[in-house]
Design an enzyme around this catalytic site. Sequence first.
Site: not given
Lengths: 261, 243, 309
Positions: C39, C248, C251, C273, C279
């Site tokens: 970080g 979606c 899909c 997606c 997808c």
Amino acid sequence: MTMLDETPLLSVAGLSRYYGERVGCRDVSFEVYPGEVLAIVGESGSGKTTLLNCISTRLEPSAGSVSYRMRDGESRDLYRMSEAERRLLMRTDWGFVHQNPADGLRMTVSAGANVGERLMAVGERHYGRIRDTATHWLSRVEIAADRIDDQPRAFSGGMRQRLQIARNLVTGPRLVFMDEPTGGLDVSVQARLLDLLRGLVNDLGLAAIVVTHDLAVARLLSHRMIVMKDGRVVEEGLTDRVLDDPQAPYTQLLVSSILQV
Amino acid sequence: MSDLVSREAGTVAVRASALSKSFRMHLQGGLELPVVEGASFEVHAGECVVLGGPSGAGKSSILKMLYGNYAATGGEILIRHGEAMVDLVAASPRLVLAIRRETLGYVSQFLRTVPRVAAIDVVAEPLVARGIDAATARERAARTLERLNLPQRLWQLPPATFSGGEQQRVNIARGFITDHPVLLLDEPTASLDAANRRVVIEMIAQKKAQGVAQIGIFHDEEVREAVADRIIDVRGFGPARAA
Amino acid sequence: MSAATALGEDLATYNFAYLDEQTKRMIRRAILKAIAIPGYQVPFASREMPMPYGWGTGGVQVTASILGPQDVLKVIDQGADDTTNAVSIRAFFQKVASVAVTTKTREATIIQTRHRIPEEKLQAGQVLVYQVPIPEPLRFLEPRETETRKMHALEEYGLMHVKLYEDIARHGHIATTYAYPVLVSGRYVMDPSPTPKFDNPKMDMSEALQLFGAGREKRIYAIPPHTRVVSLDFEDHPFEIQTFDEPCALCGAEGVYLDEVILDDRGGRMFVCSDTDHCEDRRAAGHRGSMSPDEAYAGHGKGEGEAAR
């Protein structure tokens, strides 16, 4: 009967600050006790701001020591503490009220967040509680609750100064530094602010160090005062004694220079 | 407990010895202006002593030294503070503040007003400063103002705009409300009418009965006659005589 | 994944992948330091790249420094493999390093990304390289770099919550939906780059190594595998990811991040997606959504839809 043997909150010993050859302040020593308001007066250039900065860890002194009694009762030399400890002290146990509120506020975040910042900095993570505390402090400094989401940019000078005070007091500090807290304000706004400060200092038992060139401010707010000239302390004592029976030539000049209304 | 000690009639509450004051005027080339020299006196609990003498004789300077408002040039002022006799001349500013809070009250000639503070709170303030809760303090302030005939409609207003007599009564109420064992009175009746002067005379008598030692300046002969147990003529402490 | 082995032995891998060896060494050092201090933003001497700032110069430098001849590279922009930025960067590495490329998340060893984390769970051994425009999460409230560095050093992060407080005060909830600040390994507050906050939970305890490169700002930071990543929040306003009302349209997937695609100028639109690979995989497995074209469908033409922010 009052215990007078308690230890001071802040002790300053032999403090000097030089800017190269020039003297900022020289060999200043004094103590501040819990609940006591000390005024540092003098004209501009007398070293009072240098002194304030040195005792509030904003400017490293050239010589001397400043020690502060921590909440656990232990007195610590400020300049031997780590920077992390000093900064923690500054945002919890201390407050600093700047002459220009823009220096002490975040102008682009709301009044509520300005007041809440110190709480969040010490780990408060409950939005509702932060907001309640902020609302409470805004009312203590006479800012209407419906201004909580406004930015200080939209506030008048007096309101900004009161917001700055609330922002400082929210963590229950024991010592507050004030640099010309009423400077630049209209007289009527000044009176209101002084009265507010006086009330808060009394109610909260705060110790305060107030730098001002205004002797009326010193008389109204402080118990004791220090008069500075050319970086040195020329007189100190009980505020009303210094103002009513000044001893040093410079203090006599200062007191006699006040315009009578 | 300490109050009992100090208020036994006859106990010395204040003892000034060889007290002197001179002003050095630095703006006038260091001119030395002596006003008091060799002032020595005692004031006992339950006694009201009046400082007498013409204007300019140094009465006011003595009173201000007794309060710590003027710095004495020499001598000492012993005050019974709690169990001990403390020298006010040598005391640190913090000790002076403690003495003022607990032992030494002062009724000045003029009220120094604080903006925006209501008259009743001006009066209650010394009690609050001594740790009495705000409601009780206001209640006692109200009774004192009532006794001094200050119209109730004025209580909630800041005294800045009051007449001289009204301000004076606020000032007297503020000075008399506490139970300080020593009280300094600087012409408290100067701008009062006859009725209110009588109230103040009563209040002073009541303080005496409570064992309070009082030291005052009164130009009004009627009041002086009524309250003084003793008059100390300050001409005896004038610098001219000593010179 | 490792670049040139012994100097001179294999000339084909000397100065492999555009950057010279000295530069790669410098960047790898920065990466190692970043991995060691999760970080923490490590400064590095960012190079001029043959593309403008804002086009992923930081991510490209990180990728070039860790890329080896055996690696398989995937590049996505907003989740899609076929948008301009992704296509250009993929072509760039094909040209300068001749590495194999793929659009399949599970086949890739290095995935360079702008603004998304793939829906498919990443595996041990994979590296996700983020393109970062502004690495400093405190920047918007405290413009002084000297001060923000000090705040990181002293863990003074109250200001981050001031930002979230302002959100709630203004909108009634935390309205930050992307670049949502996280606390890494209990120590440093980090900007996860402008990924939707939907992806924040995927960073937590990930099997894959996550590297972040900011070219213009000259910073590299990292999340090593199996590292705690916590999104900042308030007790009474806990962190939540976005949810979508519909699956979606192509899909039928639920619980994935969707893009809005405008179909015409009469308000017609569909939600699909954002991760094109995911997808396609689902459709190949026979899943269908409400607006799926018939069997003749040959990949949904995306690229115009910026992710809903």
